[in-house]
Design a protein around this motif. Structure first.
Motif, PDB file in Angstrom:
ATOM      1  N   ALA A 121    -104.933  -8.282  -1.610  1.00 51.22           N
ATOM      2  CA  ALA A 121    -102.893  -7.842  -1.218  1.00 51.22           C
ATOM      3  C   ALA A 121    -102.911  -8.053  -2.704  1.00 51.22           C
ATOM      4  N   ASP A 122    -103.104  -9.130  -3.911  1.00 52.89           N
ATOM      5  CA  ASP A 122    -102.818  -9.352  -5.390  1.00 52.89           C
ATOM      6  C   ASP A 122    -103.992  -7.936  -5.836  1.00 52.89           C
ATOM      7  N   ARG A 123    -104.823  -7.823  -5.683  1.00 54.45           N
ATOM      8  CA  ARG A 123    -104.895  -6.377  -6.606  1.00 54.45           C
ATOM      9  C   ARG A 123    -104.739  -5.081  -6.061  1.00 54.45           C
ATOM     10  N   LYS A 124    -103.961  -4.796  -5.327  1.00 60.39           N
ATOM     11  CA  LYS A 124    -104.021  -4.363  -4.413  1.00 60.39           C
ATOM     12  C   LYS A 124    -102.491  -4.111  -4.819  1.00 60.39           C
ATOM     13  N   ARG A 125    -102.114  -4.622  -4.967  1.00 64.23           N
ATOM     14  CA  ARG A 125    -100.141  -5.351  -5.681  1.00 64.23           C
ATOM     15  C   ARG A 125    -101.107  -3.967  -7.764  1.00 64.23           C
ATOM     16  N   TRP A 126    -101.308  -5.559  -7.843  1.00 60.08           N
ATOM     17  CA  TRP A 126    -101.849  -4.774  -9.606  1.00 60.08           C
ATOM     18  C   TRP A 126    -102.166  -4.218 -10.003  1.00 60.08           C
ATOM     19  N   MET A 127    -103.061  -3.016  -8.700  1.00 57.42           N
ATOM     20  CA  MET A 127    -103.354  -1.592  -9.021  1.00 57.42           C
ATOM     21  C   MET A 127    -102.482  -0.572  -8.413  1.00 57.42           C
ATOM     22  N   ASN A 128    -101.371  -1.323  -8.094  1.00 65.09           N
ATOM     23  CA  ASN A 128    -100.303   0.116  -8.232  1.00 65.09           C
ATOM     24  C   ASN A 128     -99.562  -0.261  -9.163  1.00 65.09           C
ATOM     25  N   PHE A 129     -99.057  -1.199  -9.619  1.00 58.85           N
ATOM     26  CA  PHE A 129     -98.751  -1.508 -10.960  1.00 58.85           C
ATOM     27  C   PHE A 129     -99.067  -0.991 -11.901  1.00 58.85           C
ATOM     28  N   LYS A 131    -100.774   1.602 -11.791  1.00 55.91           N
ATOM     29  CA  LYS A 131    -100.872   3.045 -11.727  1.00 55.91           C
ATOM     30  C   LYS A 131     -99.359   3.809 -12.237  1.00 55.91           C
ATOM     31  N   GLN A 132     -98.156   3.047 -12.117  1.00 54.68           N
ATOM     32  CA  GLN A 132     -96.809   2.866 -12.407  1.00 54.68           C
ATOM     33  C   GLN A 132     -96.432   3.409 -13.651  1.00 54.68           C
ATOM     34  N   ALA A 133     -97.447   1.976 -14.126  1.00 56.83           N
ATOM     35  CA  ALA A 133     -96.707   2.055 -15.513  1.00 56.83           C
ATOM     36  C   ALA A 133     -97.619   2.348 -16.446  1.00 56.83           C
ATOM     37  N   LEU A 134     -98.617   3.701 -15.833  1.00 55.82           N
ATOM     38  CA  LEU A 134     -99.494   4.653 -16.754  1.00 55.82           C
ATOM     39  C   LEU A 134     -99.247   6.161 -16.395  1.00 55.82           C
ATOM     40  N   GLY A 135     -98.146   5.716 -15.340  1.00 51.26           N
ATOM     41  CA  GLY A 135     -97.789   6.758 -14.842  1.00 51.26           C
ATOM     42  C   GLY A 135     -98.248   8.275 -13.838  1.00 51.26           C
ATOM     43  N   GLN A 136     -99.442   7.123 -13.329  1.00 50.16           N
ATOM     44  CA  GLN A 136    -100.232   8.106 -13.072  1.00 50.16           C
ATOM     45  C   GLN A 136     -99.530   7.658 -10.813  1.00 50.16           C
ATOM     46  N   ASP A 137     -98.638   7.138 -10.841  1.00 50.94           N
ATOM     47  CA  ASP A 137     -98.134   7.342  -9.004  1.00 50.94           C
ATOM     48  C   ASP A 137     -98.101   8.310  -8.572  1.00 50.94           C
ATOM     49  N   SER A 138     -98.551   8.482  -7.477  1.00 49.82           N
ATOM     50  CA  SER A 138     -98.318  10.207  -7.014  1.00 49.82           C
ATOM     51  C   SER A 138     -97.228  10.033  -5.992  1.00 49.82           C
ATOM     52  N   SER A 139     -96.555   8.611  -5.748  1.00 48.61           N
ATOM     53  CA  SER A 139     -95.218   8.979  -4.893  1.00 48.61           C
ATOM     54  C   SER A 139     -94.311   9.437  -6.089  1.00 48.61           C
ATOM     55  N   ARG A 140     -94.679   8.690  -7.502  1.00 48.93           N
ATOM     56  CA  ARG A 140     -93.333   8.949  -8.742  1.00 48.93           C
ATOM     57  C   ARG A 140     -93.619  10.370  -8.702  1.00 48.93           C
ATOM     58  N   ALA A 141     -94.083  10.990  -9.298  1.00 50.59           N
ATOM     59  CA  ALA A 141     -94.779  12.355  -9.662  1.00 50.59           C
ATOM     60  C   ALA A 141     -94.370  13.188  -8.589  1.00 50.59           C
TER      61      ALA A 141
END
Length: 143
Positions: A121-129, A131-141
């Motif tokens: 769960a920690d790894r998944k939260r970190w990866m999501n963070f 992605k968001q920080a690098l602008g690669q979050d598909s849901s925000r795009a």
């Protein structure tokens, strides 16, 4: 014992909240063996979770207590016993029920499994963070 006395005793056992304020018997004979029930429950409950090596012992104790509770209730229902003996059986049944309630909500979790799930769960939260920080979050795009 008269039939109405027998019904009264059984009603006490079946009453909602019968175990509230009831004491766990110090010692009890369960399936022919003497058991320091209060001590067993106290020691088992004092841990955060039941160790893997002791789980079967606790589960066996719970099965034996359930079996003993049924047998004692049947004695009240069917045997030719005195009112005093019936009262003793009722108190012991309520004490057994109290012990079963105390043992039923024990966390019998596997520490290693919990640690692995937490790390995942920690790894998944970190990866999501990331992605968001690098602008690669598909849901925000998509917005």
């Amino acid at each position: 014992m008269k039939p109405y006395e027998r019904k009264q005793l059984l009603a006490r056992i079946d009453r909602e909240g019968a175990t509230v304020g009831a004491d766990i018997p110090e010692e009890i004979t369960v399936q022919g063996e003497r058991l320091a029930l209060a001590e067993f429950v106290f020691e088992t409950r004092s841990r955060e979770s039941v160790p893997a090596g002791e789980r079967e012992t606790v589960e066996q104790a719970k099965r034996n207590l359930r079996r003993e509770r049924i047998e004692r209730r049947q004695r009240i229902e069917e045997d030719d016993i005195s009112r005093e003996r019936g009262e003793e059986l009722v108190e012991s049944i309520i004490g057994i029920e109290r012990a079963l309630h105390a043992l039923s909500d024990l966390g019998t979790s596997d520490v290693e499994r919990e640690a692995t799930a937490s790390e995942t769960a920690d790894r998944k939260r970190w990866m999501n963070f990331l992605k968001q920080a690098l602008g690669q979050d598909s849901s925000r795009a998509r917005r």
